[in-house]
Design a protein around this motif. Sequence first.
Motif, PDB file in Angstrom:
ATOM      1  N   ASN B  23       0.815  -1.209   0.000  1.00  0.00           N
ATOM      2  CA  ASN B  23       0.000   0.000   0.000  1.00  0.00           C
ATOM      3  C   ASN B  23       0.851   1.263   0.000  1.00  0.00           C
ATOM      4  O   ASN B  23       0.504   2.244  -0.659  1.00  0.00           O
ATOM      5  N   SER B  26       2.372   1.766  -3.523  1.00  0.00           N
ATOM      6  CA  SER B  26       1.432   2.235  -4.546  1.00  0.00           C
ATOM      7  C   SER B  26       0.903   3.654  -4.248  1.00  0.00           C
ATOM      8  O   SER B  26       0.237   4.247  -5.088  1.00  0.00           O
ATOM      9  N   HIS B  27       1.218   4.178  -3.076  1.00  0.00           N
ATOM     10  CA  HIS B  27       0.742   5.519  -2.731  1.00  0.00           C
ATOM     11  C   HIS B  27       1.639   6.590  -3.360  1.00  0.00           C
ATOM     12  O   HIS B  27       2.869   6.496  -3.280  1.00  0.00           O
ATOM     13  N   LYS B  28       1.036   7.579  -3.968  1.00  0.00           N
ATOM     14  CA  LYS B  28       1.810   8.609  -4.694  1.00  0.00           C
ATOM     15  C   LYS B  28       2.372   9.689  -3.759  1.00  0.00           C
ATOM     16  O   LYS B  28       3.400  10.282  -4.062  1.00  0.00           O
ATOM     17  N   GLY B  29       1.720   9.924  -2.657  1.00  0.00           N
ATOM     18  CA  GLY B  29       2.147  11.013  -1.771  1.00  0.00           C
ATOM     19  C   GLY B  29       3.159  10.542  -0.745  1.00  0.00           C
ATOM     20  O   GLY B  29       3.797   9.495  -0.883  1.00  0.00           O
ATOM     21  N   SER B  30       3.305  11.319   0.316  1.00  0.00           N
ATOM     22  CA  SER B  30       4.278  10.968   1.350  1.00  0.00           C
ATOM     23  C   SER B  30       3.759   9.799   2.184  1.00  0.00           C
ATOM     24  O   SER B  30       2.548   9.586   2.332  1.00  0.00           O
ATOM     25  N   CYS B  31       4.706   9.020   2.711  1.00  0.00           N
ATOM     26  CA  CYS B  31       4.359   7.784   3.427  1.00  0.00           C
ATOM     27  C   CYS B  31       4.953   7.805   4.834  1.00  0.00           C
ATOM     28  O   CYS B  31       6.127   8.141   5.012  1.00  0.00           O
ATOM     29  N   GLN B  63      12.036   6.907   1.066  1.00  0.00           N
ATOM     30  CA  GLN B  63      11.474   8.171   1.546  1.00  0.00           C
ATOM     31  C   GLN B  63      10.528   7.974   2.741  1.00  0.00           C
ATOM     32  O   GLN B  63       9.960   8.954   3.263  1.00  0.00           O
ATOM     33  N   ASP B  80      -1.620  14.766   1.283  1.00  0.00           N
ATOM     34  CA  ASP B  80      -1.464  13.546   0.469  1.00  0.00           C
ATOM     35  C   ASP B  80      -0.768  12.426   1.232  1.00  0.00           C
ATOM     36  O   ASP B  80      -0.354  11.450   0.652  1.00  0.00           O
ATOM     37  N   SER B  81      -0.600  12.565   2.521  1.00  0.00           N
ATOM     38  CA  SER B  81       0.184  11.552   3.245  1.00  0.00           C
ATOM     39  C   SER B  81      -0.686  10.340   3.612  1.00  0.00           C
ATOM     40  O   SER B  81      -1.878  10.460   3.864  1.00  0.00           O
TER      41      SER B  81
END
Lengths: 271, 262
Positions: B23, B26-31, B63, B80-81
Motif C-alpha cells: 500500500n 502504490s501511494h503517490k504522496g508521502s508515506c 522516503q 497527500d500523506s
Amino acid sequence: MKHAVISCLHANLSAVEAVLGDIDRQGIETITCLGDLVGYGPQPNEVVELIRDREIETCQGCWDEDIIDGLDACDCSYPSQLAERRGHIAHQWTTEKLTYGNKQFLASLPTSIRRGRSFFVHGSPNSQHEYLLPDMDAFAALERVEMSGADTLFCGHTHFPYVRELGNGSIRVNIKNASDREREVKEMTLPIRRIVNVGSVGEPRHGGVNATYVIYDDINSDVEIREVAYDIDRTCKAIIDAGLPHVFAWRLSNGFEFAELAEDASHVCER
Amino acid sequence: MGSNTWLISGSPGCGKTNWILNNLISHKGSCCFLRLSGYGDIDQQQVASTDIDYAFLKDQIPQLIDLSRSSADSISHQDDSLILIELPQFRIPKELGLAGIDPRIIKQLATFNLEPDKYLHFGRDMELPINDTLNFNQIESCRFKLHRNVWDPPSLNTFWFELVNGAYGDVYRAKALMNIPDGRSMFFNWIVSQKGSQFLPLNTVSPPSGRPTRISELVVQGKNLDSVRIESTIQLCLLNDSVLELHQASLRDPQMQPSYST
C-alpha cells in the motif's frame, strides 16, 4: 556364502545392536566393518567393545583415525563453521570418553581389507577421507576400483548406500613419442567392476531414519541393501544424557545426519 | 483528498507488513509508518518492540518516515500523506471499526498526535487478505539482537533450516534481518502456514569493511521455544573479527568488488 558389510556406526549402540541382530537372524557369520566406529554418537566405548567382542574384521575410518591421532578434521572438510564447531565438540567429547584400550584398538586397524576379488575400505583406496559418490565421474570411479585390484570395491563414508556397476569400461590413451610424428592410440577394454557403498548403521543419510548395511553373496554376486529399524529414542536419550548437543538427537530422529553434508564432498583433505 | 491514517492489526505472520509495504509503494504522496507494541494475554507473549519491520520497509521505500523516530509536533499531516500504523494483536476486536480499538492503543496513539480514520484487522475485515491468518491460543516470543554481527552464510542456512523445522521448539513465525560477509543484509521471513521461507536481500549494501552498524535481529514466535539453545547455536554461526576480515579482504580486491548503493 553370504557376507554382511557394515560401516559408519558412529557410536550408535542401539543401531549397531539392531543391525547385528538382523545379520544373526539370517545365519550370516562373516561380517566386515568399514570403520567410523566412533564420532558424534553417545556410546563410543560400548560400540568399539561390541565390535571387539564379536571379533568383526574392521578397517579404520576417518573418525577413528582422527580420534587416535589426536587430530581433528581440517576446516576444509566441514561445510560450514557451525558444522565445524559441532564436529569439534563431538571430537573432544569422544576423545575424553574413549578408553585408552579402545583407542589402541582403533589405532591397530588396517586402512583396507582384501578378501579374494573384493576390497574393503572406509572412503576410497586413496584415502579414508575421500567420498566415492554415486554420481562420481565414471572414469574416476573405474580408476578407483582398478587401483584396488579388485572386482568389487566395498566402501562407506558417504552414509548413502548404493551399488554402481561400471560396465563396458574402456580407456583410450593417445601416445606421442618425441621421435615419432604419428600419435599412437591404445584402447583397453576393462571388465565389469562394481562399487558397493554400504551406507551407515549409526548415521543414515538416505532420507529415512533406518540403519542400512549390505549383504553380499559371493556365489552369485548378489548385493542386497538392507534397512533396519532401531530404537532411535534410546540413542537420542543417550545423546542428551551424555551432554552432547541436543540438535544431534533432533537431526538423527528426523533422518538428517549429525552435521551437514559437505557441499564439495569430493574434496580430499590434504592435511 | 485528505491524509489517511489507518491502523492495521493482526496476529503474527498474517501479512501485516507485506500489506503495508504494497500500500505504501502504490501511494503517490508521502508515506509514514509506525509500529505499536501490542498487548497479549498471559499465554500470548507479544514480541518486544522490533525494528525489523521499519528497517525492511525503509529499505524498500527510502522516503518512508518513521513516526516513532519523529516527535509528535514535527509530524506533518500533509494532505497527500498515508500513515499506516502496524499493531500486533492476536484476538479479533470485540467491536467493529474504530470502536474496536483498545483504549491502551488509543493512549499510545495520542502520544504521536494520531487518530486513525480507519481500523482494519486481519481475519475480520474483508479489505485485508484472510488466507494466511492463524488463530493462536498460546504463543511465546523470543527476540535476539544481532547488532554488528555477521553470519557465516552456510551456517546461517543450516541454522534457519533447523529453526523453522522444529529443532528448538515449535516455531510458528520467524523473521530476521541478518548480515552476511559480502555487505548484504538478508531479510528472512517464515510462517508455519506458508510453504517455504522468504529470503530477500535488502537494496542497501554496506561496503565489506568491518562490522555493519545497521539493524540486525531475529524474532521467533511459537511454543516450547528453547531460547538458550537458539542463542548458543547463533554464537556458533557468527564470524569472529579475523574470519570476517578474511572474507572481506577477498571482496575488497578491485577485480571482485561489487558496486554499492550507499
